[in-house]
Enzyme design. Structure first.
Site, PDB file in Angstrom:
ATOM      1  N   TRP A 103       0.815  -1.208   0.000  1.00 42.86           N
ATOM      2  CA  TRP A 103       0.000   0.000   0.000  1.00 42.86           C
ATOM      3  C   TRP A 103       0.845   1.252   0.000  1.00 42.86           C
ATOM      4  CZ3 TRP A 103      -4.627   0.899  -1.563  1.00 42.86           C
ATOM      5  CH2 TRP A 103      -5.538  -0.159  -1.628  1.00 42.86           C
ATOM      6  N   ASP A 169      -1.600   6.348   6.652  1.00 42.45           N
ATOM      7  CA  ASP A 169      -2.704   5.538   6.135  1.00 42.45           C
ATOM      8  C   ASP A 169      -2.929   4.452   7.164  1.00 42.45           C
ATOM      9  OD1 ASP A 169      -4.355   3.697   4.934  1.00 42.45           O
ATOM     10  OD2 ASP A 169      -3.128   3.425   3.140  1.00 42.45           O
ATOM     11  N   LYS A 193     -12.852  -1.957   7.202  1.00 39.51           N
ATOM     12  CA  LYS A 193     -12.047  -2.921   7.952  1.00 39.51           C
ATOM     13  C   LYS A 193     -12.639  -3.115   9.359  1.00 39.51           C
ATOM     14  CE  LYS A 193      -8.938  -2.429   4.587  1.00 39.51           C
ATOM     15  NZ  LYS A 193      -8.616  -3.439   3.567  1.00 39.51           N
TER      16      LYS A 193
END
Length: 362
Positions: A103, A169, A193
């Site tokens: 990511w 993030d 999530k």
């Protein structure tokens, strides 16, 4: 509260607390006597405004968000924020990115469209690299504080001493543990999530970082514009905000090991991860390749020593009520995502299956 439902280890969209799902079902046709489903409400009506205000209030309380931060309910997910953050904060200048996995690598690639990006340090997807090369004149430093695919997590956020804001993030660990806001300039995360359904993105930004968006930044993605309109500049993901608000209520009331709220969730997450990693480490049949110091509590990738058994493993796991254990296509193997809503019983069931599968196939 558990039921006969299978245990869903998906990395996202992920499992939600069953009490929340039941409340959503009960309120689907008529929210609190309004005669409307939340999906039918005007985002500017008093009913939905009360939902959004309660959600932000509970979120701020859970995470102890300081007054100097604005909380924005946005859209676009973490991938969208990879563009939205540099459009708002880079000023077209320099951005340093620490690459710890898939990511953060994507974040660096996207930010290059808007800024002069330097890879300040790069790991191998199994550790947090040392010896960061940070520029004093960078607009911000970006890290992914939990790599969903690779299973690498910063358990302590870096303390930057050169006055450059830290952007994190935190999609995969948001609401699973406290955040040291004194070290953060901006934090963002997709809700799918630990928090709710896909469609909602949460942004926490220091007020002094507002108002510097590039001219090319769309109005709906300009943090200053969104903040001034209290996240109602355009139609927000209303249903996702509503479900997230119910999750925040559930989290505030959650109790475990003599603790309550976020502290209870964090303790259960520590216990779940410890149980699963201990089972993997005790086996010669499975392997987790992440350095011990930065193993994720949320996303546990692992590999079978004999990968010819992968499909058999997944089929038997599904038959046993253990879903979505296949690893990401870029790394292979298996992955168990054990977010807030995954009960301890789910991890115990997975550990039991791991041992049984090894006994039969090892």
């Amino acid at each position: 509260m558990t039921s006969a439902r299978p245990f869903n280890f998906s990395a996202g969209p992920a499992t939600l607390p069953e009490p929340v799902l039941r409340q959503v079902a009960a309120e689907m046709l008529d929210w609190h006597g309004s005669g409307m489903s939340v999906m039918e409400m005007s985002h500017r009506g008093k009913e939905f405004i009360s939902i959004a205000e309660a959600a932000e209030r509970d979120l701020r309380e859970l995470l102890s968000v300081p007054e100097g931060f604005r909380v924005l309910f946005m859209q676009g997910g973490g991938l969208g924020e990879n563009a939205i953050v540099p459009m708002n904060l880079s000023r077209g200048g320099k951005v340093d990115v620490v690459v710890t996995g898939s990511w953060s690598r994507k974040s660096a690639a996207e930010a290059r469209r808007y800024a002069n990006v330097q890879i300040a340090a790069e790991g191998n997807g199994r550790e947090i690299p040392r010896d960061w090369r940070l520029r004093d004149d960078a607009a911000y430093v970006h890290v992914c504080s939990n790599e969903t695919i690779d299973g690498v997590e910063f358990h302590d956020l870096p303390h930057l001493t050169h006055g450059v804001p830290l952007v994190i993030d935190c999609s995969s660990h948001l609401l699973s543990r406290p955040i040291d806001w004194s070290r953060v300039g901006l934090a963002f995360g997709g809700a799918q999530k630990n928090i709710g359904p896909a469609g909602l993105t949460l942004v926490f930004v220091r007020e002094e970082l507002l108002g510097h968006a590039l001219d090319i930044c769309p109005s709906a993605f300009n943090y200053a514009t969104v903040a001034a309109a209290h996240s109602m500049f355009n139609t927000p993901p209303t249903f996702a905000i509503y479900v997230a608000g119910l999750v925040f209520q559930w989290a505030r009331q959650f109790e475990y090991a003599g603790k309550r709220g976020l502290a209870a969730l964090e303790q259960r997450n520590i216990d779940k991860a410890g149980l699963l990693y201990s089972a993997l480490d005790a086996s010669g049949f499975y392997e987790n390749r992440v350095d011990l110091a930065c193993r994720s509590r949320m996303n546990v990738p692992f590999f079978l020593q004999d990968e010819a058994l992968n499909e058999t493993f997944l089929a038997e796991a599904k038959a046993a009520g253990l879903l979505q254990l296949k690893g990401h296509k870029t790394v292979g193997g298996m992955r168990a995502s054990i977010y807030n809503a995954m009960p301890l019983e789910g991890v115990q069931a997975l550990v039991g299956f791991l041992k049984d599968f090894e006994a039969r196939h090892g």
